[in-house]
Design a protein around this motif. Structure first.
Motif, PDB file in Angstrom:
ATOM      1  N   VAL A 174     -16.110  46.655  17.865  1.00 44.34           N
ATOM      2  CA  VAL A 174     -15.638  45.998  16.634  1.00 44.34           C
ATOM      3  C   VAL A 174     -15.884  44.500  16.780  1.00 44.34           C
ATOM      4  CG1 VAL A 174     -13.629  45.561  15.163  1.00 44.34           C
ATOM      5  CG2 VAL A 174     -13.905  47.798  16.274  1.00 44.34           C
ATOM      6  N   SER A 175     -16.544  43.890  15.800  1.00 46.93           N
ATOM      7  CA  SER A 175     -16.950  42.482  15.954  1.00 46.93           C
ATOM      8  C   SER A 175     -15.719  41.565  15.971  1.00 46.93           C
ATOM      9  CB  SER A 175     -17.877  42.080  14.823  1.00 46.93           C
ATOM     10  OG  SER A 175     -17.137  41.897  13.642  1.00 46.93           O
ATOM     11  N   ARG A 176     -15.913  40.348  16.501  1.00 47.73           N
ATOM     12  CA  ARG A 176     -14.799  39.389  16.571  1.00 47.73           C
ATOM     13  C   ARG A 176     -14.264  39.082  15.184  1.00 47.73           C
ATOM     14  NH1 ARG A 176     -16.749  34.605  20.118  1.00 47.73           N
ATOM     15  NH2 ARG A 176     -15.254  33.489  18.849  1.00 47.73           N
ATOM     16  N   LEU A 177     -15.172  38.982  14.209  1.00 49.12           N
ATOM     17  CA  LEU A 177     -14.759  38.686  12.834  1.00 49.12           C
ATOM     18  C   LEU A 177     -13.881  39.815  12.288  1.00 49.12           C
ATOM     19  CD1 LEU A 177     -15.324  36.328  10.934  1.00 49.12           C
ATOM     20  CD2 LEU A 177     -17.182  37.650   9.950  1.00 49.12           C
ATOM     21  N   ASP A 178     -14.293  41.047  12.532  1.00 45.35           N
ATOM     22  CA  ASP A 178     -13.512  42.180  12.038  1.00 45.35           C
ATOM     23  C   ASP A 178     -12.150  42.252  12.719  1.00 45.35           C
ATOM     24  OD1 ASP A 178     -15.191  43.423  10.044  1.00 45.35           O
ATOM     25  OD2 ASP A 178     -16.569  43.889  11.668  1.00 45.35           O
ATOM     26  N   ARG A 179     -12.137  41.894  13.996  1.00 48.68           N
ATOM     27  CA  ARG A 179     -10.844  41.886  14.699  1.00 48.68           C
ATOM     28  C   ARG A 179      -9.924  40.823  14.126  1.00 48.68           C
ATOM     29  NH1 ARG A 179     -12.294  42.733  20.975  1.00 48.68           N
ATOM     30  NH2 ARG A 179     -14.203  43.682  20.245  1.00 48.68           N
ATOM     31  N   ALA A 180     -10.484  39.644  13.824  1.00 49.25           N
ATOM     32  CA  ALA A 180      -9.681  38.550  13.264  1.00 49.25           C
ATOM     33  C   ALA A 180      -9.150  38.969  11.884  1.00 49.25           C
ATOM     34  CB  ALA A 180     -10.527  37.294  13.149  1.00 49.25           C
ATOM     35  N   PHE A 181     -10.008  39.603  11.079  1.00 50.35           N
ATOM     36  CA  PHE A 181      -9.637  40.081   9.742  1.00 50.35           C
ATOM     37  C   PHE A 181      -8.457  41.060   9.862  1.00 50.35           C
ATOM     38  CE2 PHE A 181     -11.676  42.461   5.863  1.00 50.35           C
ATOM     39  CZ  PHE A 181     -10.732  41.921   5.030  1.00 50.35           C
ATOM     40  N   GLN A 182      -8.493  41.886  10.913  1.00 53.54           N
ATOM     41  CA  GLN A 182      -7.454  42.895  11.096  1.00 53.54           C
ATOM     42  C   GLN A 182      -6.071  42.304  11.297  1.00 53.54           C
ATOM     43  OE1 GLN A 182      -7.238  46.385  10.876  1.00 53.54           O
ATOM     44  NE2 GLN A 182      -8.911  45.546   9.682  1.00 53.54           N
ATOM     45  N   ARG A 183      -6.029  41.063  11.795  1.00 50.81           N
ATOM     46  CA  ARG A 183      -4.702  40.468  12.043  1.00 50.81           C
ATOM     47  C   ARG A 183      -3.903  40.306  10.762  1.00 50.81           C
ATOM     48  NH1 ARG A 183      -7.599  36.716  15.592  1.00 50.81           N
ATOM     49  NH2 ARG A 183      -8.186  38.074  17.283  1.00 50.81           N
ATOM     50  N   PHE A 209     -13.399  48.698  -1.860  1.00 51.27           N
ATOM     51  CA  PHE A 209     -12.856  47.583  -2.625  1.00 51.27           C
ATOM     52  C   PHE A 209     -11.976  46.713  -1.731  1.00 51.27           C
ATOM     53  CE2 PHE A 209      -9.661  45.687  -5.470  1.00 51.27           C
ATOM     54  CZ  PHE A 209     -10.529  44.937  -6.251  1.00 51.27           C
ATOM     55  N   GLY A 210     -12.359  45.471  -1.606  1.00 52.74           N
ATOM     56  CA  GLY A 210     -11.439  44.480  -1.033  1.00 52.74           C
ATOM     57  C   GLY A 210     -11.670  44.063   0.395  1.00 52.74           C
ATOM     58  N   GLY A 211     -12.772  44.414   1.033  1.00 51.62           N
ATOM     59  CA  GLY A 211     -12.929  43.997   2.432  1.00 51.62           C
ATOM     60  C   GLY A 211     -14.277  43.392   2.774  1.00 51.62           C
ATOM     61  N   VAL A 212     -15.322  43.787   2.047  1.00 54.90           N
ATOM     62  CA  VAL A 212     -16.688  43.533   2.516  1.00 54.90           C
ATOM     63  C   VAL A 212     -17.025  42.044   2.648  1.00 54.90           C
ATOM     64  CG1 VAL A 212     -17.741  43.766   0.215  1.00 54.90           C
ATOM     65  CG2 VAL A 212     -19.097  44.262   2.253  1.00 54.90           C
ATOM     66  N   ASN A 213     -16.434  41.176   1.830  1.00 53.08           N
ATOM     67  CA  ASN A 213     -16.716  39.726   1.946  1.00 53.08           C
ATOM     68  C   ASN A 213     -16.546  39.238   3.380  1.00 53.08           C
ATOM     69  OD1 ASN A 213     -17.266  39.144  -0.722  1.00 53.08           O
ATOM     70  ND2 ASN A 213     -15.178  38.527  -1.237  1.00 53.08           N
ATOM     71  N   LEU A 214     -15.553  39.802   4.072  1.00 53.85           N
ATOM     72  CA  LEU A 214     -15.225  39.281   5.407  1.00 53.85           C
ATOM     73  C   LEU A 214     -15.654  40.205   6.546  1.00 53.85           C
ATOM     74  CD1 LEU A 214     -11.697  37.670   4.787  1.00 53.85           C
ATOM     75  CD2 LEU A 214     -13.953  36.592   4.759  1.00 53.85           C
ATOM     76  N   PHE A 215     -16.416  41.234   6.253  1.00 51.39           N
ATOM     77  CA  PHE A 215     -16.880  42.102   7.343  1.00 51.39           C
ATOM     78  C   PHE A 215     -17.823  41.335   8.259  1.00 51.39           C
ATOM     79  CE2 PHE A 215     -16.534  46.467   4.998  1.00 51.39           C
ATOM     80  CZ  PHE A 215     -15.162  46.431   5.169  1.00 51.39           C
ATOM     81  N   GLY A 216     -17.801  41.690   9.544  1.00 52.68           N
ATOM     82  CA  GLY A 216     -18.643  41.019  10.526  1.00 52.68           C
ATOM     83  C   GLY A 216     -20.128  41.200  10.224  1.00 52.68           C
ATOM     84  N   ARG A 225     -22.041  42.451   6.962  1.00 52.72           N
ATOM     85  CA  ARG A 225     -21.937  42.970   5.590  1.00 52.72           C
ATOM     86  C   ARG A 225     -23.123  43.865   5.238  1.00 52.72           C
ATOM     87  NH1 ARG A 225     -21.340  38.058   1.737  1.00 52.72           N
ATOM     88  NH2 ARG A 225     -22.636  37.007   3.283  1.00 52.72           N
ATOM     89  N   ALA A 226     -24.330  43.433   5.647  1.00 51.93           N
ATOM     90  CA  ALA A 226     -25.526  44.211   5.292  1.00 51.93           C
ATOM     91  C   ALA A 226     -25.445  45.595   5.916  1.00 51.93           C
ATOM     92  CB  ALA A 226     -26.777  43.484   5.762  1.00 51.93           C
ATOM     93  N   ARG A 227     -24.997  45.647   7.160  1.00 53.00           N
ATOM     94  CA  ARG A 227     -24.940  46.945   7.842  1.00 53.00           C
ATOM     95  C   ARG A 227     -23.868  47.846   7.209  1.00 53.00           C
ATOM     96  NH1 ARG A 227     -25.622  49.136  13.858  1.00 53.00           N
ATOM     97  NH2 ARG A 227     -24.903  51.186  13.231  1.00 53.00           N
ATOM     98  N   ALA A 228     -22.730  47.230   6.849  1.00 47.34           N
ATOM     99  CA  ALA A 228     -21.678  48.035   6.208  1.00 47.34           C
ATOM    100  C   ALA A 228     -22.190  48.619   4.891  1.00 47.34           C
ATOM    101  CB  ALA A 228     -20.428  47.187   5.972  1.00 47.34           C
ATOM    102  N   LEU A 229     -22.915  47.822   4.114  1.00 46.17           N
ATOM    103  CA  LEU A 229     -23.460  48.327   2.838  1.00 46.17           C
ATOM    104  C   LEU A 229     -24.473  49.442   3.094  1.00 46.17           C
ATOM    105  CD1 LEU A 229     -23.828  44.852   1.094  1.00 46.17           C
ATOM    106  CD2 LEU A 229     -22.328  46.704   0.333  1.00 46.17           C
ATOM    107  N   ALA A 230     -25.315  49.236   4.110  1.00 48.75           N
ATOM    108  CA  ALA A 230     -26.322  50.265   4.434  1.00 48.75           C
ATOM    109  C   ALA A 230     -25.633  51.554   4.894  1.00 48.75           C
ATOM    110  CB  ALA A 230     -27.261  49.741   5.517  1.00 48.75           C
ATOM    111  N   GLU A 231     -24.537  51.421   5.613  1.00 46.93           N
ATOM    112  CA  GLU A 231     -23.802  52.603   6.071  1.00 46.93           C
ATOM    113  C   GLU A 231     -23.222  53.388   4.889  1.00 46.93           C
ATOM    114  OE1 GLU A 231     -24.684  53.573   9.085  1.00 46.93           O
ATOM    115  OE2 GLU A 231     -22.608  53.823   9.769  1.00 46.93           O
ATOM    116  N   MET A 232     -22.684  52.650   3.903  1.00 46.42           N
ATOM    117  CA  MET A 232     -22.102  53.339   2.736  1.00 46.42           C
ATOM    118  C   MET A 232     -23.186  54.136   2.017  1.00 46.42           C
ATOM    119  SD  MET A 232     -19.488  50.493   1.207  1.00 46.42           S
ATOM    120  CE  MET A 232     -18.855  49.260   2.359  1.00 46.42           C
ATOM    121  N   VAL A 233     -24.398  53.557   1.943  1.00 46.26           N
ATOM    122  CA  VAL A 233     -25.507  54.250   1.276  1.00 46.26           C
ATOM    123  C   VAL A 233     -25.944  55.452   2.124  1.00 46.26           C
ATOM    124  CG1 VAL A 233     -27.902  54.011   0.489  1.00 46.26           C
ATOM    125  CG2 VAL A 233     -26.249  52.170   0.055  1.00 46.26           C
TER     126      VAL A 233
END
Ligand SMILES: C[S@@+](CC[C@H](N)C(=O)[O-])C[C@H]1O[C@@H](n2cnc3c(N)ncnc32)[C@H](O)[C@@H]1O
Length: 287
Positions: free
Chosen positions: A50-59, A174-181, A183-191
């Motif tokens: 889990v990327s550092r950004l995603d961990r920080a977001f989780q807080r 809805f509501g998370g992707v702006n801050l994902f570590g 973003r491109a990979r998360a979008l590709a995963e959803m597809v």
């Protein structure tokens, strides 16, 4: 409250895509990796990836925050002059769902969209809700038990979805992707996990141009700089999707992108012209 047994035909190791099987109360991949199941919820995530950004977001999403999240969203919606259930119903309506469909919500949070999704897919449908926060999933499990169709909750990372290719009839985020570590990979995963022809709806904070220009828009940005985000058109996997549309929600302070995974039998692509125009503008404008 027990959740339905995790369906192994749909779930995969998030890193190798290997099939999973039950082994002494855990889920084991053919590669030897094992995943815990906590209170009936499979934890299909390797914490170290889990990327550092995603961990920080989780807080922001501890158990306490999860308990107050729904009240906060309802209040913020009213301050914006919106009735939250109406906004959610409209957003879910963009998914083209029919009874019996299997739908994934990435970042399901407290499950606030589950009742609207369940109404569309009916008792014969099947919902999957994935989130990284155990606290948010704890609240979602209470909702899941009341919606009237099977709901499978999974703890996982949007950047490494623990699902097989092409298994969902609809995907909502809805509501998370702006801050994902990533973003491109998360979008590709959803597809990747959507069936050919399936509709995806992805949205987050970010104001329309009209909203930005107005007095209220400028005040809102001072309160929450996330409203400055723009729809991430330049990060979409364009070769895999078609019929891209831009919608606005919550009085134009949230963007929603609706598109189809290419390869289905739907009507021809109307999104191509829009794609070129919006992709260019989004790349010029930055995040
Ligand atoms: C603002 S909430 C939105 C919840 C819900 N979708 C809704 O409509 O109310 C954002 C959610 O994204 C989740 N999240 C953050 N990073 C994530 C990640 N890398 N993978 C999956 N979910 C994540 C958070 O735990 C949180 O539940």
């Amino acid at each position: 409250m027990s959740l339905p047994q995790a369906p192994l035909d749909v779930m995969r190791c998030p890193h190798t895509q290997a099939r999973l099987r039950w082994e002494e109360g855990q889920l084991a991949a053919e590669t030897g990796r094992t995943y815990r199941v906590v209170d009936g919820i499979p934890w299909l995530v390797d914490e170290e990836t889990v990327s550092r950004l995603d961990r920080a977001f989780q807080r922001q999403y501890t158990e306490r925050d999860a308990r107050s999240y729904d009240r906060l969203v309802r209040l913020l919606s009213l301050l914006l002059g919106c009735w939250e259930p109406r906004e959610r119903r409209k957003m879910v309506g963009l998914l083209d769902l029919r009874p019996g469909m299997r739908v994934l919500e990435v970042s399901v949070g407290t499950g606030a969209n589950l009742p609207y999704l369940a109404r569309r897919v009916g008792a014969k449908g099947e919902l999957f809700g994935l989130d990284l926060s155990a606290g948010m999933l704890g609240v979602a499990r209470t909702r899941a038990a009341a919606v009237g169709c099977p709901v499978h909750l999974v703890r996982g990372d949007a950047v490494h979805l623990p699902f097989a290719d092409g298994v969902f009839d609809g995907v909502l985020h809805f509501g998370g992707v702006n801050l994902f570590g990533d973003r491109a990979r998360a979008l590709a995963e959803m597809v990747r996990v959507a069936k050919p022809g399936a509709t995806l709806v992805v949205g987050d904070e970010g104001m329309s141009e009209a909203r930005r220009a107005g007095w209220l828009g400028r005040r809102l940005v001072k309160m929450n700089s996330l409203y400055l985000f723009r729809p991430p058109l330049h990060l979409l996997p364009w070769g895999e999707i078609e019929n891209v549309q831009l919608h606005w929600a919550w009085r134009e302070v949230f963007w929603l992108l609706r598109f189809r995974r290419a390869g289905g039998a739907g009507p021809p692509d109307e999104g191509e012209v829009l794609r070129e125009r919006l992709e260019k503008r989004s790349a010029e404008a930055g995040p």
